[in-house]
Design a protein around this motif. Structure first.
Motif, PDB file in Angstrom:
ATOM      1  N   GLY A 239       0.852  -1.584   0.327  1.00 36.67           N
ATOM      2  CA  GLY A 239       0.663  -0.310  -0.121  1.00 36.67           C
ATOM      3  C   GLY A 239       0.704   1.050  -0.256  1.00 36.67           C
ATOM      4  O   GLY A 239       0.025   2.774   0.162  1.00 36.67           O
ATOM      5  N   HIS A 241       3.242   4.526  -0.813  1.00 36.09           N
ATOM      6  CA  HIS A 241       2.534   5.511  -1.531  1.00 36.09           C
ATOM      7  C   HIS A 241       3.900   5.366  -3.359  1.00 36.09           C
ATOM      8  O   HIS A 241       4.464   5.899  -2.661  1.00 36.09           O
ATOM      9  N   THR A 242       3.144   5.703  -4.000  1.00 33.92           N
ATOM     10  CA  THR A 242       4.248   5.547  -5.027  1.00 33.92           C
ATOM     11  C   THR A 242       4.051   6.955  -6.086  1.00 33.92           C
ATOM     12  O   THR A 242       4.996   6.989  -7.091  1.00 33.92           O
ATOM     13  N   SER A 243       3.246   7.478  -6.131  1.00 35.07           N
ATOM     14  CA  SER A 243       2.856   8.647  -6.488  1.00 35.07           C
ATOM     15  C   SER A 243       3.082  10.137  -5.954  1.00 35.07           C
ATOM     16  O   SER A 243       2.544  10.227  -4.489  1.00 35.07           O
ATOM     17  N   ARG A 245       1.030  12.979  -6.202  1.00 34.78           N
ATOM     18  CA  ARG A 245      -0.661  13.512  -5.758  1.00 34.78           C
ATOM     19  C   ARG A 245      -0.861  12.278  -4.446  1.00 34.78           C
ATOM     20  O   ARG A 245      -1.804  12.885  -3.194  1.00 34.78           O
ATOM     21  N   SER A 246      -1.084  11.219  -4.524  1.00 33.51           N
ATOM     22  CA  SER A 246      -1.726  10.294  -3.629  1.00 33.51           C
ATOM     23  C   SER A 246      -0.200  10.655  -2.360  1.00 33.51           C
ATOM     24  O   SER A 246      -1.107  10.671  -1.252  1.00 33.51           O
ATOM     25  N   THR A 247       0.327  10.441  -2.567  1.00 35.95           N
ATOM     26  CA  THR A 247       1.467  10.817  -1.478  1.00 35.95           C
ATOM     27  C   THR A 247       1.107  12.575  -0.272  1.00 35.95           C
ATOM     28  O   THR A 247       1.032  12.468   0.592  1.00 35.95           O
ATOM     29  N   ARG A 249      -1.786  14.390  -1.020  1.00 33.04           N
ATOM     30  CA  ARG A 249      -2.800  14.181   0.280  1.00 33.04           C
ATOM     31  C   ARG A 249      -3.272  13.160   0.658  1.00 33.04           C
ATOM     32  O   ARG A 249      -3.996  12.620   1.170  1.00 33.04           O
ATOM     33  N   SER A 250      -2.161  12.672   1.291  1.00 38.23           N
ATOM     34  CA  SER A 250      -2.668  11.651   2.439  1.00 38.23           C
ATOM     35  C   SER A 250      -2.702  12.272   3.456  1.00 38.23           C
ATOM     36  O   SER A 250      -1.173  12.910   4.672  1.00 38.23           O
ATOM     37  N   GLY A 375       6.601   9.256  -5.167  1.00 42.51           N
ATOM     38  CA  GLY A 375       6.007   9.156  -4.142  1.00 42.51           C
ATOM     39  C   GLY A 375       6.934   9.233  -2.744  1.00 42.51           C
ATOM     40  O   GLY A 375       7.015   9.824  -1.621  1.00 42.51           O
ATOM     41  N   GLY A 379       7.091  12.893  -0.853  1.00 44.78           N
ATOM     42  CA  GLY A 379       6.824  12.288   0.431  1.00 44.78           C
ATOM     43  C   GLY A 379       8.272  13.358   1.760  1.00 44.78           C
ATOM     44  O   GLY A 379       7.336  13.535   2.989  1.00 44.78           O
TER      45      GLY A 379
END
Length: 433
Positions: A239, A241-243, A245-247, A249-250, A375, A379
Motif C-alpha cells: 500500500g 504511496h508511489t505517486s 499526488r497520493s503522497t 493527499r495522505s 512518492g 513525501g
C-alpha cells in the motif's frame, strides 16, 4: 498499512553483511562530511551573533527573524528540489546544492543591515533546499528498511558532530582572525567555513553514484543482493504511496510532518540558542562558549547510534521515537529552569540534546515505511518541509519572547510541552509497531 520490519533480517548472512559494509564505507563517510558542513553553515549564525550584535546592533528579534527566514526559502523549494533529484540523479543535484549553498554562506560576511541579513539567510535556505531529504531518499536506493535505521542515524550524527567541532572552530576563528584584513572575526568565520561546501560539491560530482546499477565498485552478485532486498521491501508494503499526488493527499504523511515539526522545534531551539544560553549563564569567552557547546552533542552522538541500532535489532520504531521525545521535552523545561547557572544548564542541555537527537534519528524510519518511488521523493521532502517550519517558528518566537521578557525560559517551557505531545502522536501511527 506497511508491514513492520522483521527483526530476523538483522541476522543476515556473512555475504550480505559484507555487501552492505562495502556500500556503507563507500557512501556514509562522504555523506556524513557533507551534512556536517551543511549543518555548520546553517547554524554558525548562532556563533556569529556573539560579535554581530555589537557591531551591527542586531536585537534578539532581528537575529531570531533572520535565523528563521532561512526556513522560508528552504521550505518553499524543498519538495520541488527532491523531485528534481529523483529525476536527474543524486550526484549532479547534490553537487549543485552544495556549491550554491557554499557560495551564499560565504556571502553572509557581507551582511551589514537587517535587510541584507534577511536576504542572505533566505537565499541560503533556497540554495540548501532538498539536501537532507535528498540524502534520506538516496539511502533508500541502497539500504533495505531493516538496515537503514542505523545508517540513517550515522548520517544524522553529523548534526551533533557539526556542533562538537563547529562550536570550538567558530569560536577560535572569531577570536583569532578578528581584525585581520579589516574584517571582523564573524566575517572570517562565514568565509572560511563556507569553502569546504564548494570543494565537497566537486568531490560529490566525482565520487557519488546515482543508483546501485551505476556502482562499478560492486560486482554483479553484490548488486543482486541489494536488488533482492529492496524488492522484498517493496513487496512488504503493497500500500505504499508511489505517486506525488497520493503522497501529498495522505493524512498520515501530514501527521508525520506534524510530528517531525515537534522534534525539529527542539532540534533548532538548541542549535540556534545553545551559544546564547551558555553565554548568558556567565561564560564570556567565545572560545569557552564553543567548547562547552560541544559537550551536549558528545552524548547525543552515542545516544543516536545506540537507539537506532536497538530499533533495527528489535524492529520496533514507535516507542524508540516516543520515549526520546518525552525525555527531550522534559530536558527543555529543565534548561529554562536552570539557564542562569552554567553547570545545571549544561546538564539540562545535554539531556535535551541527546534525547531529541535520538528521536530525530528514530523518526526517519517511519515515513519510508509508507513511501516508494517518486512518492518517496515528494513525501520525505514534504515531511521535512513541515518539520522545518519549526526552524522559522523557534528562532523567531524565542527571539521575540526573549526580547519582551528578558529570558528564553517561557519559550523553552512551551517547546518542551509541544515535544511531549509530538511523542504521544507517534503512538497513533500504524507503522511498524
Amino acid at each position: 498499512m506497511a508491514a513492520r520490519p522483521d527483526p530476523g533480517h538483522a541476522r543476515a548472512d556473512t555475504t550480505d553483511d559484507r555487501v552492505y559494509r562495502t556500500i556503507a564505507i563507500r557512501l556514509v563517510p562522504l555523506l556524513f562530511v557533507c551534512y556536517t558542513v551543511a549543518y555548520l553553515d546553517r547554524v554558525n549564525v548562532g556563533f556569529a551573533r556573539l560579535q554581530m550584535d555589537d557591531e551591527l546592533w542586531f536585537s534578539d528579534a532581528v537575529y531570531g527573524i533572520g535565523a528563521g527566514v532561512f526556513f522560508v526559502g528552504y521550505i518553499l523549494f524543498e519538495v520541488p528540489s527532491n523531485i528534481v533529484l529523483h529525476r536527474v540523479g543524486a550526484r549532479r543535484w547534490i553537487a549543485r546544492i552544495m556549491v550554491s549553498w557554499g557560495l551564499v554562506s560565504g556571502l553572509m560576511a557581507l551582511a551589514s543591515s537587517p535587510a541584507s541579513f534577511y536576504l542572505l539567510r533566505f537565499l541560503l535556505g533556497v540554495a540548501e533546499a532538498g539536501f537532507i531529504p535528498g540524502i534520506l531518499l538516496y539511502l533508500t536506493y541502497w539500504f533495505p528498511a531493516h538496515r537503514r535505521g542505523r545508517i540513517t542515524a550515522l548520517f544524522l550524527t553529523a548534526i551533533p558532530v557539526a556542533t562538537i567541532f563547529g562550536g570550538p572552530l567558530s569560536g577560535w576563528i572569531m577570536q583569532t582572525f578578528d581584525g585581520i584584513g579589516e574584517l571582523r572575526g564573524w566575517q572570517w568565520m562565514f568565509v572560511l567555513e563556507a569553502a569546504p561546501a564548494v570543494l565537497l560539491g566537486l568531490v560529490v560530482l566525482r565520487r557519488l553514484d546515482d543508483r546501485v546499477a551505476d556502482a562499478t565498485w560492486l560486482t554483479e552478485t553484490e548488486k543482486a543482493v541489494v536488488a533482492r532486498d529492496l524488492a522484498a521491501d517493496d513487496e512488504a508494503r503493497p500500500g505504499a504511496h508511489t505517486s506525488v499526488r497520493s503522497t501529498l493527499r495522505s493524512p498520515v504523511i501530514w501527521l508525520l510532518g506534524g510530528i517531525y515539526f515537534t522534534i525539529a522545534l527542539g532540534i533548532y531551539t538548541i542549535s540556534f540558542w545553545l551559544p546564547t544560553i551558555i553565554s548568558r549563564s556567565g561564560v564570556e569567552s567565545t572560545v569557552t562558549v564553543g567548547l562547552l557547546s560541544a559537550v551536549p552533542y558528545l552524548f547525543a552522538v552515542v545516544a543516536m547510534v545506540w537507539v537506532a541500532t536497538h530499533a533495527d535489532r528489535t524492529g520496533e520504531r514507535r516507542w524508540h521515537t516516543t520515549v526520546p521525545c518525552a525525555v527531550g521535552g522534559i530536558g527543555l523545561v529543565a534548561v529554562g529552569l536552570t539557564q542562569s547557572a552554567t553547570v545545571p544548564a549544561l546538564v539540562a542541555l545535554t539531556v535535551a540534546a541527546a534525547a531529541i537527537s535520538s528521536a530525530q534519528a528514530a523518526f526517519w524510519s517511519l515515513p519510508t515505511a509508507l513511501l516508494s518511488g517518486v512518492g518517496a521523493a515528494a513525501g520525505i521532502a514534504l515531511v521535512n518541509s513541515i518539520g522545518n517550519v519549526a526552524g522559522a517558528v523557534s528562532t523567531s518566537l524565542v527571539g521575540v519572547v526573549s526580547e519582551a521578557t528578558g529570558s528564553t525560559a517561557g519559550s523553552l517551557y512551551l517547546f518542551g510541552g509541544v515535544l511531549v505531545v509530538g511523542g504521544g502522536l507517534v503512538l497513533a501511527l500504524r507503522i511498524g509497531r
